[in-house]
Every structure is written in structure tokens, then in C-alpha cells.
Design a protein around this motif. Structure first.
Motif, mmCIF file in Angstrom:
data_model
loop_
_atom_site.group_PDB
_atom_site.id
_atom_site.type_symbol
_atom_site.label_atom_id
_atom_site.label_comp_id
_atom_site.label_asym_id
_atom_site.label_seq_id
_atom_site.Cartn_x
_atom_site.Cartn_y
_atom_site.Cartn_z
ATOM 1 N N ASP A 111 0.854 -1.774 -0.010
ATOM 2 C CA ASP A 111 -0.195 -0.167 0.086
ATOM 3 C C ASP A 111 1.202 1.106 -0.199
ATOM 4 O OD1 ASP A 111 -2.847 -1.349 0.174
ATOM 5 O OD2 ASP A 111 -3.070 -1.757 2.001
ATOM 6 N N ALA A 112 1.985 0.719 0.544
ATOM 7 C CA ALA A 112 3.000 2.421 0.915
ATOM 8 C C ALA A 112 3.436 3.043 -0.462
ATOM 9 C CB ALA A 112 3.898 2.187 2.191
ATOM 10 N N TYR A 113 3.786 1.938 -0.764
ATOM 11 C CA TYR A 113 4.516 1.816 -2.649
ATOM 12 C C TYR A 113 3.754 2.613 -3.995
ATOM 13 C CZ TYR A 113 8.408 -0.873 -1.627
ATOM 14 O OH TYR A 113 9.982 -1.303 -0.947
ATOM 15 N N GLU A 153 7.797 2.999 -10.924
ATOM 16 C CA GLU A 153 8.670 1.752 -10.653
ATOM 17 C C GLU A 153 8.141 1.049 -8.755
ATOM 18 O OE1 GLU A 153 11.653 0.329 -11.546
ATOM 19 O OE2 GLU A 153 10.618 1.339 -13.357
ATOM 20 N N SER A 154 7.058 2.579 -8.382
ATOM 21 C CA SER A 154 6.991 2.917 -7.169
ATOM 22 C C SER A 154 5.214 1.722 -7.723
ATOM 23 C CB SER A 154 5.956 3.291 -6.973
ATOM 24 O OG SER A 154 6.762 4.992 -6.194
ATOM 25 N N LYS A 205 4.483 -0.864 -10.296
ATOM 26 C CA LYS A 205 5.629 -2.317 -10.277
ATOM 27 C C LYS A 205 6.082 -3.107 -8.840
ATOM 28 C CE LYS A 205 7.591 -1.708 -14.389
ATOM 29 N NZ LYS A 205 8.394 -1.580 -15.584
ATOM 30 N N LYS A 206 6.588 -1.893 -8.370
ATOM 31 C CA LYS A 206 7.412 -3.113 -6.462
ATOM 32 C C LYS A 206 5.664 -3.349 -5.514
ATOM 33 C CE LYS A 206 9.686 -3.656 -3.072
ATOM 34 N NZ LYS A 206 10.567 -5.120 -3.729
ATOM 35 N N ALA A 207 5.092 -2.432 -5.775
ATOM 36 C CA ALA A 207 3.235 -2.705 -5.317
ATOM 37 C C ALA A 207 3.132 -3.995 -5.747
ATOM 38 C CB ALA A 207 2.192 -1.723 -5.404
ATOM 39 N N ILE A 208 2.666 -4.108 -7.255
ATOM 40 C CA ILE A 208 2.222 -5.018 -8.023
ATOM 41 C C ILE A 208 3.035 -6.654 -7.735
ATOM 42 C CG2 ILE A 208 1.925 -5.859 -10.382
ATOM 43 C CD1 ILE A 208 1.100 -3.734 -11.122
ATOM 44 N N GLU A 209 4.645 -6.311 -7.101
ATOM 45 C CA GLU A 209 5.553 -7.258 -6.801
ATOM 46 C C GLU A 209 5.312 -8.370 -5.771
ATOM 47 O OE1 GLU A 209 10.592 -7.427 -5.709
ATOM 48 O OE2 GLU A 209 9.939 -6.299 -7.621
ATOM 49 N N LEU A 210 5.172 -7.149 -4.540
ATOM 50 C CA LEU A 210 4.436 -7.467 -3.109
ATOM 51 C C LEU A 210 2.960 -8.200 -3.384
ATOM 52 C CD1 LEU A 210 5.653 -4.369 -0.922
ATOM 53 C CD2 LEU A 210 6.465 -6.800 -1.409
ATOM 54 N N ASP A 211 2.054 -7.533 -4.556
ATOM 55 C CA ASP A 211 1.002 -7.984 -4.378
ATOM 56 C C ASP A 211 -0.021 -8.024 -5.607
ATOM 57 O OD1 ASP A 211 -2.173 -9.082 -4.025
ATOM 58 O OD2 ASP A 211 -2.463 -6.911 -2.833
ATOM 59 N N SER A 212 -0.171 -8.743 -6.613
ATOM 60 C CA SER A 212 -0.078 -9.167 -7.928
ATOM 61 C C SER A 212 -1.872 -8.841 -8.351
ATOM 62 C CB SER A 212 0.345 -9.866 -8.902
ATOM 63 O OG SER A 212 0.089 -11.196 -7.626
ATOM 64 N N SER A 213 -2.244 -9.217 -6.330
ATOM 65 C CA SER A 213 -4.110 -9.934 -6.650
ATOM 66 C C SER A 213 -4.991 -8.043 -6.428
ATOM 67 C CB SER A 213 -4.667 -10.645 -5.549
ATOM 68 O OG SER A 213 -4.368 -10.165 -4.501
ATOM 69 N N ASN A 214 -4.376 -6.441 -6.932
ATOM 70 C CA ASN A 214 -4.875 -5.723 -6.714
ATOM 71 C C ASN A 214 -5.570 -5.439 -7.564
ATOM 72 O OD1 ASN A 214 -5.338 -3.045 -5.447
ATOM 73 N ND2 ASN A 214 -5.040 -3.715 -3.232
ATOM 74 N N THR A 215 -6.489 -4.815 -7.646
ATOM 75 C CA THR A 215 -6.647 -3.627 -8.958
ATOM 76 C C THR A 215 -6.385 -2.967 -9.211
ATOM 77 O OG1 THR A 215 -8.472 -3.100 -10.786
ATOM 78 C CG2 THR A 215 -9.306 -3.357 -7.955
ATOM 79 N N ASN A 216 -6.443 -1.279 -7.967
ATOM 80 C CA ASN A 216 -6.199 -0.713 -7.751
ATOM 81 C C ASN A 216 -4.502 -0.496 -8.466
ATOM 82 O OD1 ASN A 216 -8.041 1.343 -6.599
ATOM 83 N ND2 ASN A 216 -8.009 -1.140 -5.222
ATOM 84 N N TYR A 217 -3.736 -1.199 -8.464
ATOM 85 C CA TYR A 217 -2.014 -1.048 -8.544
ATOM 86 C C TYR A 217 -2.190 -1.470 -10.162
ATOM 87 C CZ TYR A 217 -1.059 -2.570 -3.583
ATOM 88 O OH TYR A 217 -1.642 -2.383 -2.025
ATOM 89 N N TYR A 218 -2.902 -2.025 -10.489
ATOM 90 C CA TYR A 218 -2.653 -2.221 -12.120
ATOM 91 C C TYR A 218 -3.423 -0.696 -12.776
ATOM 92 C CZ TYR A 218 -0.487 -7.062 -11.584
ATOM 93 O OH TYR A 218 -0.310 -8.425 -11.890
ATOM 94 N N LEU A 224 -0.878 2.066 -12.121
ATOM 95 C CA LEU A 224 0.888 1.465 -13.412
ATOM 96 C C LEU A 224 -0.160 2.294 -14.727
ATOM 97 C CD1 LEU A 224 2.465 0.717 -13.827
ATOM 98 C CD2 LEU A 224 2.217 -1.202 -14.105
ATOM 99 N N GLY A 225 -1.960 1.323 -14.963
ATOM 100 C CA GLY A 225 -2.041 2.170 -16.214
ATOM 101 C C GLY A 225 -1.704 3.632 -16.629
ATOM 102 N N ASP A 226 -2.605 4.120 -15.544
ATOM 103 C CA ASP A 226 -2.823 5.882 -15.602
ATOM 104 C C ASP A 226 -1.238 6.466 -15.741
ATOM 105 O OD1 ASP A 226 -4.812 5.931 -15.254
ATOM 106 O OD2 ASP A 226 -5.045 5.953 -12.486
ATOM 107 N N SER A 227 -0.030 5.733 -15.109
ATOM 108 C CA SER A 227 1.451 6.552 -15.868
ATOM 109 C C SER A 227 2.047 6.103 -16.620
ATOM 110 C CB SER A 227 2.236 5.385 -15.065
ATOM 111 O OG SER A 227 2.116 5.066 -13.660
#
Length: 377
Positions: free
Chosen positions: A87-89, A107-108, A110-123, A126-129
Motif C-alpha cells: 500500500d505504501a508503494y 517503479e512504485s 511495479k513494486k506494489a504489484i511485485e508484493l501483491d499481484s491481486s490488487n486491481t488498484n495497483y494495475y 500503473l495504467g494511468d502512468s
């Protein structure tokens, strides 16, 4: 003595653990109650003493107050104490997005996804970036992945069709707009946007029935957004169902008299468009009527070539000809600074008749009258 010392150490650790859990719970509750100023004023200076998740909530308070620099500072401190919290990433990535520091955001996330690849918000983040970096293929992949997660958020569904449109893939865009319509809240702007684009794409596909359905729903949802009335009028004109367009025109005229129309609709509206020799001709109707004066009422805009000014063929109210009984409107043309006249029609003309006259003028099957004048009304 050794046994007592071990027991004492265990007690102290338990007390410390309890204290840390207590402050974390306290900050979590304050954050959920939106007490951001309280969190910052009472806890920010003591953040170094707190556990990682407690620091995270202080950082979230700064994030919600749009204090980006302090939000990142606190998230970094939280990560320093616990590198396993995605969440912090994620919040760092969101903040970097707002700051326009897009590579850092990537990069942030990607690190969040590396730690939890199940979260829709993280992807989605990343799409916005990638979208803002104009890396559309990567953005598309990230958004699609976001939609495949458990309980996906609405944003990626809204963004996917827009990327297909940007990539000039209209068929995929239309399918994605339908998917977006099914997936987002009916009360959201994304639903309105999906409906509007469905109406537009289906119209361009000449599937007027589906276009009609979309625009009718838009009018039901937003009866004061008059651009949808004009779009539906174009659908009915394309279907030659002119009688269905009349009530919509009446609504536009009422809104015009009340001063409710905005933008391009303030003076006129497009009621038809059709193809002629590979060119799209747009047909407008002006609201204003100048009693006793010459004015243009129905205007056909004809493009010439890219970079060159279009010309117009229009109906022109002619008080003199009306008095002489030759018709309410003259059919005129303004081209290259020259005005020409091609005869007269009565007030209650049939649109198909006027359209036929215009096409014959374009095909040079009708010649201009003897009198022409320089200039434009």
C-alpha cells in the motif's frame, strides 16, 4: 534470576507490541473518520517513533490534504520500517502520478504489484502512468489486467475504450464502450461517456437503431444536456423519420429562447450529415429569425481539401421574393467570396427536396441565376 529476567523482557516486548498496535488502530480509526488535520497536528512530529502502518496513516492524511511532498516523505519512512507493505508503494505511485513524475510512479506501482499481484488498484494506477507517458500498449495491458482482478474498480473499464480510440481501433473501442457501460455505475460520468460514444460509433457504423437507443437513454438521464437532442435528430434524419425529429427540434428552440443552450448550440444545431463524393457534408439549422431582413436558415457545409476553407450552400430568407410569391427561401451558395443564387423554395419544403437540390448544385446540374454578388451574409 535468569528466568525472571526472561519473563520481564517478554512482558516489556508485549507492552511495546500492544502500544504499537494501539497507536496504529487509533490512527486508522481517525483516518477513516477523515480527521486528517488532527492526525497531522498530533502525530506527524512523532512519526519516527511509530510502527510502519501507523506512519502509513499519517502519510495518508497528508495525501488526502494534497500535501504531496510530505505524503512521499512519510511513505518512504513507512517503507524503511517495513518493505513488505504494498500500500505504501501504491500511494507513492499515485502521488508521483499527480506530480507528473511518471517514471518514478511506474517503479512504485511495479513494486506494489511485485508484493501483491491481486490488487486491481495497483494495475489501474500503473495504467494511468503509462497512459500519461503515451505508452498506450502498456497502458492497455495494465488496464485489462486490472479488470481481471477480484472486485475490479471502474476506472480501467472506462479507460480501455478510450485507448482503443486513441490507437484508431474503432471496432475494439465500440466493444469496450459496451463493456464499460455494463461495468460502471449508472450514476457516473463514465456511464454517460460510454453511452455517448456508443451512440456516436453506432451512428458512424450506420447502425441507426442502436445509436437511437443510446441517445434516447442519454436524454432520459440528462434532459438538460441538449447536445444529445441534436445527435438524436441526426439519427432520425439518417433514417428519414423526420416526424420523430420535430419534438426534439421544438425542445431545442424552447431552450434557445430561455438562453439554456451553450457552446456551439447557442446559435445553431447540426440536424443531418451525409456523404457526397467521399466528403462529409454537415447540415445546420440556425435558431435566429430576422423578420424583414435577409438571413441564412439551413446551411450545408462542404469541405474542399485539407487546409482549405469550406464553402456553404444555404437557404436564405428573402423578404422580396416572399412578397412576389416565388418562395420564402432562396437557395444560395457562398464560395471563394462570391455569392450565387439557384432558385427559390417555399417555407414548408420537404427536406429531401432541398437535399436533392443541394446535391444537384454540387454536381453542377443546376446553374446559378444571372445575379451574383461578392461577400457573405
Amino acid at each position: 534470576m535468569k528466568k525472571i529476567l526472561i519473563t520481564l523482557i517478554i512482558c516489556l516486548l508485549s507492552i511495546n507490541s500492544y502500544t504499537q498496535e494501539k497507536i496504529t488502530t487509533e490512527l486508522k480509526n481517525a483516518y477513516e473518520k477523515e480527521k486528517y488535520d488532527l492526525i497531522i497536528s498530533e502525530h506527524s512530529e512523532k512519526a519516527n517513533e511509530y510502527p510502519a502502518k501507523a506512519i502509513y496513516y499519517i502519510g495518508m492524511a497528508y495525501y488526502m490534504k494534497a500535501d504531496d511532498n510530505n505524503a512521499i516523505k512519510l511513505m518512504d519512512l513507512s517503507i524503511k520500517k517495513d518493505k513488505s507493505d504494498p500500500d505504501a508503494y501504491f500511494i507513492k505511485g499515485m502521488t508521483f502520478n499527480y506530480l507528473g513524475q511518471l517514471e518514478k510512479a511506474v517503479e512504485s506501482f511495479k513494486k506494489a504489484i511485485e508484493l501483491d499481484s491481486s490488487n486491481t488498484n495497483y494495475y489501474s494506477g500503473l495504467g494511468d502512468s503509462y497512459l500519461n507517458l503515451k505508452k498506450y500498449d502498456k497502458a492497455l495491458k495494465s488496464y485489462i489486467t486490472a479488470t481481471e482482478k477480484t472486485e475490479p474498480i471502474e476506472r480501467p473499464f472506462a479507460m480501455i475504450p478510450q485507448i482503443y480510440a486513441e490507437l484508431n481501433q474503432p471496432k475494439k473501442a465500440l466493444v469496450a464502450f459496451y463493456k464499460s457501460k455494463e461495468s460502471v455505475s449508472k450514476e457516473s460520468d463514465s456511464y454517460i461517456n460510454a453511452l455517448y460514444n456508443i451512440g456516436l460509433y453506432e451512428f458512424l457504423n450506420k447502425d441507426f437503431e442502436k445509436s437511437e437507443i443510446a441517445y434516447k437513454e442519454l436524454i432520459e438521464l440528462a434532459p438538460k444536456d441538449y447536445q444529445y437532442y441534436a445527435k438524436l435528430i441526426q439519427v432520425y434524419y439518417s433514417k428519414k423519420e423526420y416526424e420523430k425529429a420535430e419534438p426534439l427540434k421544438e425542445n431545442l428552440y424552447k431552450a434557445y429562447k430561455k438562453g439554456e443552450l451553450k457552446g456551439n448550440l447557442k446559435t445553431m444545431f447540426c440536424f443531418d450529415q451525409f456523404e457526397w463524393k467521399g466528403k462529409t457534408i454537415l447540415v445546420f439549422e440556425k435558431f435566429a429569425v430576422k423578420e424583414g431582413e435577409l438571413y441564412y436558415k439551413h446551411i450545408f457545409y462542404i469541405p474542399i481539401e485539407e487546409g482549405k476553407t469550406e464553402f456553404t450552400i444555404q437557404t436564405e430568407n428573402s423578404p422580396i421574393s416572399e412578397e412576389l410569391g416565388t418562395g420564402k427561401y432562396a437557395v444560395g451558395m457562398d464560395k471563394n467570396g462570391t455569392h450565387s443564387t439557384f432558385g427559390f423554395i417555399k417555407e414548408n419544403f420537404e427536406y429531401d427536396n432541398l437535399k436533392s437540390i443541394v446535391i444537384k448544385i454540387l454536381d453542377e446540374q443546376i446553374k446559378a441565376g444571372a445575379s451574383s454578388r461578392k461577400g457573405k451574409n
